[in-house]
Design a protein around this motif. Structure first.
Motif, PDB file in Angstrom:
ATOM      1  N   GLN A 159       0.821  -1.222   0.000  1.00  0.00           N
ATOM      2  CA  GLN A 159       0.000   0.000   0.000  1.00  0.00           C
ATOM      3  C   GLN A 159       0.850   1.266   0.000  1.00  0.00           C
ATOM      4  OE1 GLN A 159      -2.585  -0.512   3.359  1.00  0.00           O
ATOM      5  NE2 GLN A 159      -3.618  -2.280   2.423  1.00  0.00           N
ATOM      6  N   GLY A 160       2.184   1.121   0.088  1.00  0.00           N
ATOM      7  CA  GLY A 160       3.073   2.281   0.018  1.00  0.00           C
ATOM      8  C   GLY A 160       3.321   2.939   1.351  1.00  0.00           C
ATOM      9  N   ASP A 161       3.215   2.181   2.431  1.00  0.00           N
ATOM     10  CA  ASP A 161       3.467   2.721   3.765  1.00  0.00           C
ATOM     11  C   ASP A 161       4.971   2.978   3.921  1.00  0.00           C
ATOM     12  OD1 ASP A 161       4.023   3.065   6.500  1.00  0.00           O
ATOM     13  OD2 ASP A 161       2.342   1.786   7.100  1.00  0.00           O
ATOM     14  N   ALA A 204      17.898  -2.921  -5.186  1.00  0.00           N
ATOM     15  CA  ALA A 204      16.805  -3.863  -4.882  1.00  0.00           C
ATOM     16  C   ALA A 204      15.722  -3.169  -4.060  1.00  0.00           C
ATOM     17  CB  ALA A 204      17.355  -5.083  -4.140  1.00  0.00           C
ATOM     18  N   PHE A 205      16.129  -2.397  -3.055  1.00  0.00           N
ATOM     19  CA  PHE A 205      15.139  -1.674  -2.256  1.00  0.00           C
ATOM     20  C   PHE A 205      14.421  -0.608  -3.095  1.00  0.00           C
ATOM     21  CE2 PHE A 205      17.322  -3.417   1.488  1.00  0.00           C
ATOM     22  CZ  PHE A 205      16.229  -3.743   2.279  1.00  0.00           C
ATOM     23  N   TRP A 256      10.407  -0.334  -3.832  1.00  0.00           N
ATOM     24  CA  TRP A 256       9.589   0.851  -3.602  1.00  0.00           C
ATOM     25  C   TRP A 256       8.862   1.282  -4.879  1.00  0.00           C
ATOM     26  CZ3 TRP A 256       7.238   2.857   0.200  1.00  0.00           C
ATOM     27  CH2 TRP A 256       6.696   4.128   0.108  1.00  0.00           C
ATOM     28  N   GLU A 257       9.567   1.215  -6.002  1.00  0.00           N
ATOM     29  CA  GLU A 257       8.944   1.615  -7.270  1.00  0.00           C
ATOM     30  C   GLU A 257       7.847   0.649  -7.706  1.00  0.00           C
ATOM     31  OE1 GLU A 257      12.343   1.886  -9.861  1.00  0.00           O
ATOM     32  OE2 GLU A 257      12.773   3.964  -9.260  1.00  0.00           O
ATOM     33  N   ARG A 258       7.950  -0.622  -7.320  1.00  0.00           N
ATOM     34  CA  ARG A 258       6.990  -1.643  -7.760  1.00  0.00           C
ATOM     35  C   ARG A 258       6.095  -2.155  -6.631  1.00  0.00           C
ATOM     36  NH1 ARG A 258      10.779  -5.373 -11.666  1.00  0.00           N
ATOM     37  NH2 ARG A 258      11.488  -3.680 -13.001  1.00  0.00           N
ATOM     38  N   HIS A 259       6.096  -1.490  -5.502  1.00  0.00           N
ATOM     39  CA  HIS A 259       5.354  -2.001  -4.346  1.00  0.00           C
ATOM     40  C   HIS A 259       3.890  -2.276  -4.648  1.00  0.00           C
ATOM     41  CE1 HIS A 259       4.572   2.332  -3.959  1.00  0.00           C
ATOM     42  NE2 HIS A 259       3.420   1.962  -3.393  1.00  0.00           N
ATOM     43  N   ASP A 260       3.310  -1.444  -5.501  1.00  0.00           N
ATOM     44  CA  ASP A 260       1.879  -1.616  -5.773  1.00  0.00           C
ATOM     45  C   ASP A 260       1.589  -2.728  -6.784  1.00  0.00           C
ATOM     46  OD1 ASP A 260       3.076  -0.165  -7.791  1.00  0.00           O
ATOM     47  OD2 ASP A 260       1.418   1.248  -8.035  1.00  0.00           O
ATOM     48  N   SER A 311       2.835 -11.966  -1.238  1.00  0.00           N
ATOM     49  CA  SER A 311       4.277 -11.899  -1.492  1.00  0.00           C
ATOM     50  C   SER A 311       5.083 -11.983  -0.209  1.00  0.00           C
ATOM     51  CB  SER A 311       4.640 -10.584  -2.193  1.00  0.00           C
ATOM     52  OG  SER A 311       4.093 -10.528  -3.473  1.00  0.00           O
ATOM     53  N   ASN A 312       6.160 -12.718  -0.281  1.00  0.00           N
ATOM     54  CA  ASN A 312       7.136 -12.783   0.802  1.00  0.00           C
ATOM     55  C   ASN A 312       8.200 -11.744   0.426  1.00  0.00           C
ATOM     56  OD1 ASN A 312       9.309 -13.339   2.457  1.00  0.00           O
ATOM     57  ND2 ASN A 312       8.985 -15.554   2.414  1.00  0.00           N
TER      58      ASN A 312
END
Length: 193
Positions: free
Chosen positions: A14-16, A52-53, A57-61, A67-68
């Motif tokens: 959700q982008g928290d 990777a992080f 963040w760019e693909r979180h949604d 997902s693990n």
């Protein structure tokens, strides 16, 4: 210790930003150690883990709810490490081919240079130049220089055989040697340098 359960994953999806920061602080050092163990280059390992992080963040949604996320990050880091190591391997192979080519060229140069006999190479050419220069001399001078240098007769012996004065023989020899020096001037420089 942070438990990365479905609720935590949902917060990331959700982008928290706070959940992302907790994830980053919890996993960054472990992922960095993992990457560093294979790469042996801290700067590259840091870039891979940070990428990777960033990718997360760019693909979180776009992540699935089940997902693990720690496993997802580890997979991204692993694949980036594999790509980097493969690139290094191909680069090393290309460098090896290049070095082998250089070594072969050096070996060829050493071989051909070792087989090179300057005296023989230049000897034939110098002989031809001398023959041509001697052939271009006037007949009497040509005879005298041949008797002096090739038959190894003394100036007195030549003078007696040709019914000339010793001074006349010396003059012809001087003229012949001047002509030979002129014709061989480029070769003489090579022989002394």
């Amino acid at each position: 210790m942070i438990i990365f359960d479905k609720t935590f994953s949902d917060r990331i999806i959700q982008g928290d930003r706070n959940a992302f920061d907790v994830l980053f602080r919890s996993l960054y050092t472990r992922l960095l150690s993992f990457a560093g163990g294979y790469l042996h280059d801290r700067a590259v390992a840091e870039n891979i883990v940070q990428d990777a992080f960033l990718m997360l963040w760019e693909r979180h949604d776009t992540l699935r709810p089940d997902s693990n996320i720690p496993a997802w990050l580890l997979t991204v880091v692993k694949n980036r490490i594999l790509n980097h190591i493969d690139r290094l391997k191909r680069q090393a192979e290309a460098e090896q081919v290049y070095v082998e080519r250089i070594v072969r060229n050096y070996e060829l140069s050493i071989s051909t240079l070792s087989a090179c006999e300057p005296e023989q190479m230049f000897g034939d050419e110098v002989e031809q130049i001398i023959r041509d220069a001697v052939d271009s001399l006037p007949e009497q001078t040509r005879k005298i220089i041949a008797m002096s240098r090739f038959d190894e007769l003394s100036n007195r012996e030549i003078a007696e055989k040709l019914n000339l004065s010793v001074k006349s023989v010396e003059y012809h020899i001087t003229q012949a040697l001047k002509r030979l020096r002129h014709e061989l001037k480029d070769w003489i420089m090579l022989l002394f340098f």
